[in-house]
Motif scaffolding. Structure first.
Motif, PDB file in Angstrom:
ATOM      1  N   ARG A  32     -25.381  15.289 -63.893  1.00 22.09           N
ATOM      2  CA  ARG A  32     -26.253  15.384 -62.715  1.00 22.09           C
ATOM      3  C   ARG A  32     -26.002  14.258 -61.728  1.00 22.09           C
TER       4      ARG A  32
ATOM      5  N   ARG B 109     -39.146  16.840 -60.044  1.00 24.17           N
ATOM      6  CA  ARG B 109     -37.842  17.155 -60.617  1.00 24.17           C
ATOM      7  C   ARG B 109     -36.921  17.809 -59.606  1.00 24.17           C
ATOM      8  N   LEU B 110     -37.471  18.654 -58.743  1.00 25.24           N
ATOM      9  CA  LEU B 110     -36.648  19.295 -57.719  1.00 25.24           C
ATOM     10  C   LEU B 110     -36.117  18.274 -56.714  1.00 25.24           C
TER      11      LEU B 110
ATOM     12  N   ALA C 143     -31.028  23.948 -59.808  1.00 22.48           N
ATOM     13  CA  ALA C 143     -32.316  23.296 -60.017  1.00 22.48           C
ATOM     14  C   ALA C 143     -33.048  23.960 -61.173  1.00 22.48           C
TER      15      ALA C 143
ATOM     16  N   GLY D 297     -27.213  21.288 -67.081  1.00 22.19           N
ATOM     17  CA  GLY D 297     -28.054  20.099 -66.945  1.00 22.19           C
ATOM     18  C   GLY D 297     -27.277  18.799 -67.040  1.00 22.19           C
TER      19      GLY D 297
ATOM     20  N   LEU E 177     -35.837  12.156 -64.754  1.00 24.57           N
ATOM     21  CA  LEU E 177     -34.621  12.381 -65.530  1.00 24.57           C
ATOM     22  C   LEU E 177     -34.418  11.236 -66.515  1.00 24.57           C
TER      23      LEU E 177
ATOM     24  N   ASP F  99     -35.668  15.016 -57.368  1.00 24.66           N
ATOM     25  CA  ASP F  99     -34.665  14.250 -58.123  1.00 24.66           C
ATOM     26  C   ASP F  99     -33.367  15.038 -58.249  1.00 24.66           C
ATOM     27  N   TYR F 100     -33.497  16.316 -58.575  1.00 23.32           N
ATOM     28  CA  TYR F 100     -32.314  17.157 -58.729  1.00 23.32           C
ATOM     29  C   TYR F 100     -31.482  17.143 -57.445  1.00 23.32           C
ATOM     30  N   ARG F 101     -32.138  17.410 -56.321  1.00 19.49           N
ATOM     31  CA  ARG F 101     -31.413  17.443 -55.043  1.00 19.49           C
ATOM     32  C   ARG F 101     -30.775  16.091 -54.730  1.00 19.49           C
TER      33      ARG F 101
ATOM     34  N   PHE G  35     -24.529  24.177 -62.353  1.00 19.53           N
ATOM     35  CA  PHE G  35     -25.486  23.420 -61.562  1.00 19.53           C
ATOM     36  C   PHE G  35     -26.554  24.379 -61.092  1.00 19.53           C
TER      37      PHE G  35
ATOM     38  N   THR H  23     -28.017  15.274 -57.763  1.00 19.61           N
ATOM     39  CA  THR H  23     -26.969  16.253 -58.046  1.00 19.61           C
ATOM     40  C   THR H  23     -26.103  16.563 -56.831  1.00 19.61           C
TER      41      THR H  23
END
Length: 185
Positions: free
Chosen positions: A88, A140-141, A8, A85, A58, A143-145, A6, A148
């Motif tokens: 997620r 994206r950051l 970012a 990746g 994503l 969305d990632y946070r 995992f 994920t």
């Protein structure tokens, strides 16, 4: 050994997965690389996923899960893998868990490379990929946070998550990763 990385975008997952491949001989499966290659080649998958990546979103869970599960069935993954990746989201965690259970396999460790956002943005802009524009990367950051964190909490509840400080030299970060792996590795 079956591992998940995992982190970012810009956290160094690709670099560390390469180090794990060199040390243990297990393939690095980077969903972002697979998706970008499909776009470059103009495959059906590439055409389906391109609109998402172009705006920094994503790809849908079902699409990514199908792609990853197909890759995990390849012969070179029989002795283990490093997923980068994926998963997620919680639905992706569940799909992966079921698929591995059918093959009588399990995840041995989930490694979270933790890097502050300002460092991530600097690293991302330095690598210069076509889909790495600042607006898309900020999205994206986020969305990632948002996505994920739930998956990380699930793996933490299963005592599989190892939070690793992703700041330092490549070698320093890799040593932290090795120290986090199960003893029988």
């Amino acid at each position: 050994m079956n591992l998940i990385l995992f982190g970012a975008p810009g956290a160094g997952k690709g670099t560390q997965a390469g180090n794990l491949w060199k040390k243990f001989g297990i393939p690095h499966i980077a969903t972002g690389d697979i998706l970008r290659e499909a776009i470059r080649k103009g495959t059906e998958l590439g055409k389906e996923v391109a609109p998402y990546l172009e705006v920094g979103k994503l790809a849908p869970d079902a699409l990514v899960s199908g792609l990853v599960l197909e890759r995990l069935s390849a012969r070179d993954c029989e002795g283990g893998f490093v997923l980068d990746g994926y998963p997620r989201t919680l639905p992706q965690v569940e799909v992966l868990e079921e698929a591995l259970k059918e093959k009588k396999k399990r995840i041995d460790r989930v490694i979270s490379l933790d890097v502050p956002q300002e460092v991530l943005l600097q690293r991302i802009m330095e690598r210069g990929r076509p889909d790495d524009n600042m607006e898309a990367m900020r999205r994206r950051l986020v969305d990632y946070r948002n996505l994920t964190e739930q998956a990380k909490k699930e793996y933490a509840a299963r005592n599989l998550l190892a939070a690793i400080d992703g700041i330092g030299t490549t070698e320093e970060v890799f040593e932290r990763i090795l120290a986090s792996l199960p003893q029988n590795s």
